[in-house]
Enzyme design. Structure first.
Site, PDB file in Angstrom:
ATOM      1  N   TYR A 115       0.793  -1.206  -0.060  1.00  0.00           N
ATOM      2  CA  TYR A 115      -0.066  -0.087  -0.068  1.00  0.00           C
ATOM      3  C   TYR A 115       0.993   1.176   0.071  1.00  0.00           C
ATOM      4  CZ  TYR A 115      -3.753   3.397   1.447  1.00  0.00           C
ATOM      5  OH  TYR A 115      -4.459   4.607   1.690  1.00  0.00           O
ATOM      6  N   SER A 121       2.492   1.808  -3.257  1.00  0.00           N
ATOM      7  CA  SER A 121       1.664   2.197  -4.222  1.00  0.00           C
ATOM      8  C   SER A 121       1.672   3.532  -4.207  1.00  0.00           C
ATOM      9  CB  SER A 121       0.501   1.527  -4.400  1.00  0.00           C
ATOM     10  OG  SER A 121      -0.367   1.686  -3.207  1.00  0.00           O
TER      11      SER A 121
HETATM   12  N1  LIG Z   1      -9.610   6.808   4.778  1.00  0.00           N
HETATM   13  C1  LIG Z   1      -8.268   7.229   5.090  1.00  0.00           C
HETATM   14  O1  LIG Z   1      -7.845   6.952   6.314  1.00  0.00           O
HETATM   15  C2  LIG Z   1      -7.263   7.338   4.048  1.00  0.00           C
HETATM   16  C3  LIG Z   1      -6.034   7.913   4.329  1.00  0.00           C
HETATM   17  C4  LIG Z   1      -5.091   8.037   3.138  1.00  0.00           C
HETATM   18  C5  LIG Z   1      -5.581   7.813   1.885  1.00  0.00           C
HETATM   19  N2  LIG Z   1      -6.662   7.284   1.636  1.00  0.00           N
HETATM   20  C6  LIG Z   1      -6.918   7.302   0.147  1.00  0.00           C
HETATM   21  O2  LIG Z   1      -8.327   7.755   0.038  1.00  0.00           O
HETATM   22  C7  LIG Z   1      -8.916   7.349  -1.127  1.00  0.00           C
HETATM   23  C8  LIG Z   1     -10.441   6.904  -0.850  1.00  0.00           C
HETATM   24  O3  LIG Z   1     -10.482   6.125   0.432  1.00  0.00           O
HETATM   25  P1  LIG Z   1     -11.351   6.012   1.270  1.00  0.00           P
HETATM   26  O4  LIG Z   1     -10.944   5.981   2.895  1.00  0.00           O
HETATM   27  O5  LIG Z   1     -12.539   6.870   1.043  1.00  0.00           O
HETATM   28  O6  LIG Z   1     -12.012   4.222   0.982  1.00  0.00           O
HETATM   29  P2  LIG Z   1     -13.227   3.510   0.877  1.00  0.00           P
HETATM   30  O7  LIG Z   1     -12.980   2.234   1.082  1.00  0.00           O
HETATM   31  O8  LIG Z   1     -14.368   4.144   1.871  1.00  0.00           O
HETATM   32  O9  LIG Z   1     -13.737   4.022  -0.566  1.00  0.00           O
HETATM   33  C9  LIG Z   1     -12.896   3.339  -1.770  1.00  0.00           C
HETATM   34  C10 LIG Z   1     -13.684   3.000  -2.754  1.00  0.00           C
HETATM   35  O10 LIG Z   1     -12.823   2.507  -3.978  1.00  0.00           O
HETATM   36  C11 LIG Z   1     -13.634   1.519  -4.655  1.00  0.00           C
HETATM   37  N3  LIG Z   1     -12.665   0.663  -5.534  1.00  0.00           N
HETATM   38  C12 LIG Z   1     -11.615  -0.360  -4.837  1.00  0.00           C
HETATM   39  N4  LIG Z   1     -11.284  -0.886  -5.752  1.00  0.00           N
HETATM   40  C13 LIG Z   1     -11.487  -0.416  -7.045  1.00  0.00           C
HETATM   41  C14 LIG Z   1     -11.292  -0.597  -8.369  1.00  0.00           C
HETATM   42  N5  LIG Z   1     -10.532  -1.682  -8.780  1.00  0.00           N
HETATM   43  N6  LIG Z   1     -11.862   0.003  -9.239  1.00  0.00           N
HETATM   44  C15 LIG Z   1     -13.015   0.825  -8.903  1.00  0.00           C
HETATM   45  N7  LIG Z   1     -13.265   1.153  -7.702  1.00  0.00           N
HETATM   46  C16 LIG Z   1     -12.633   0.723  -6.820  1.00  0.00           C
HETATM   47  C17 LIG Z   1     -14.462   0.781  -3.565  1.00  0.00           C
HETATM   48  O11 LIG Z   1     -15.341  -0.100  -4.016  1.00  0.00           O
HETATM   49  C18 LIG Z   1     -14.773   2.023  -2.675  1.00  0.00           C
HETATM   50  O12 LIG Z   1     -15.955   2.259  -3.133  1.00  0.00           O
HETATM   51  C19 LIG Z   1      -7.919   5.951  -1.424  1.00  0.00           C
HETATM   52  O13 LIG Z   1      -7.285   6.142  -2.436  1.00  0.00           O
HETATM   53  C20 LIG Z   1      -7.293   5.890  -0.202  1.00  0.00           C
HETATM   54  O14 LIG Z   1      -6.152   5.122  -0.103  1.00  0.00           O
HETATM   55  C21 LIG Z   1      -7.573   7.130   2.689  1.00  0.00           C
END
Ligand SMILES: NC(=O)c1ccc[n+]([C@@H]2O[C@H](COP(=O)([O-])OP(=O)(O)OC[C@H]3O[C@@H](n4cnc5c(N)ncnc54)[C@H](O)[C@@H]3O)[C@@H](O)[C@H]2O)c1
Length: 254
Positions: free
Chosen positions: A157, A160
């Site tokens: 992760y 990436s």
């Molecule tokens: N929540 C956190 O603490 C956090 C922190 C840093 C970065 N992020 C990043 O923020 C972004 C959003 O994260 P989030 O926390 O809202 O996550 P989440 O899991 O709530 O939402 C992610 C969404 O991406 C979709 N998804 C996953 N794989 C997919 C694919 N192959 N094709 C299409 N859709 C796909 C899922 O179905 C989901 O709806 C991500 O890039 C995550 O890595 C989140």
């Protein structure tokens, strides 16, 4: 008064949940037409149903971003339906908690890279020609603090997300002169299903809150505020940048 994104057309991947969902809502409020793109049809539909005034100004695209042909179709469908593409927000990603490097399974490495990095590459690859056709565009890639600093919970992760940061810089170097801005954000903890899933228990979630100097992790809407600004013309001189958004946590760590 016109919104910050009045008449712009946006694709938000990962729009079916968390930060992506909050971004779709905010974009619609700011006058954009929004494609909620996600591999989870139920999540994407729910996002769209929750948006007020969604009838003509939003659409769902069920897409697995790791599949080149599906991403190409998503962009083509968006341009056919709304006539153009101005904004791409790359939020789709997965977080697989993995053991230390020597024990990481190939499947977890491949799945993470295919989704978080190759998928984001495909989205940029097919969105950029559509933006070049207008002579302008804004791409906001969602990385993570784990791509900026070392973390214990997962090499795939974190690597990436470091790749997402660097892709954003290189893409900016290649396309800023043609009117396309590419920026990146690196959130700390944000209260979303991904984060609650990865921290496994309510107790651990509470601990994450306390790791942040404000005593809490961020809310998806707070991340959407930054994404909205970067996507808008107010950020017309901003490209190739990575914005840490973590309630001050990184400032304490350094
Ligand atoms: N929540 C956190 O603490 C956090 C922190 C840093 C970065 N992020 C990043 O923020 C972004 C959003 O994260 P989030 O926390 O809202 O996550 P989440 O899991 O709530 O939402 C992610 C969404 O991406 C979709 N998804 C996953 N794989 C997919 C694919 N192959 N094709 C299409 N859709 C796909 C899922 O179905 C989901 O709806 C991500 O890039 C995550 O890595 C989140």
């Amino acid at each position: 008064m016109p919104g910050l994104l009045q008449n712009k057309v946006a694709i938000v991947t990962g729009g079916g949940s968390g930060i992506g969902r909050a971004t779709c809502h905010r974009f619609l409020q700011e006058g954009a037409r929004v494609v909620v793109a996600d591999r989870n049809p139920a999540g994407a539909e729910e996002t769209r149903e929750l948006m007020e005034g969604n009838d003509d100004n939003s659409a769902v695209s069920v897409v697995d971003v790791s599949r080149s042909n599906q991403v190409q179709q998503m962009v083509n469908d968006t341009v056919s339906r709304f006539g153009r593409l101005d904004i791409l927000v790359n939020g789709a990603a997965i977080l697989i908690r993995t053991p230390p490097l020597a024990e990481v399974e190939d499947v977890d490495w491949d799945l993470t890279m295919d989704t978080n990095l190759k998928g984001l590459f495909y989205c940029c690859k097919y969105a950029i020609p559509a933006m070049l056709a207008n002579g302008s565009g804004s791409i906001v890639n969602i990385a993570s603090m784990s791509g900026v600093r070392g973390v214990a919970y997962g090499v795939p992760y974190a690597v990436s997300k470091a790749g997402v940061i660097h892709l954003s810089k290189v893409a900016s170097a290649q396309y800023a002169s043609q009117g396309i801005r590419v920026n990146c954000i690196a959130p700390g903890g944000v209260d979303t299903p991904q984060m609650r899933g990865s921290t496994a228990s309510a107790g651990t979630f509470e601990e994450r809150n306390l790791e942040h100097p404000m005593g809490r992790v961020g809310q998806p809407e707070e991340i959407a505020n930054l994404i909205t600004w970067l996507s808008s013309d107010q950020a017309s001189y901003v490209s190739g940048s990575t914005y840490v958004i973590d309630g001050g946590a990184w400032a304490i760590a350094t």
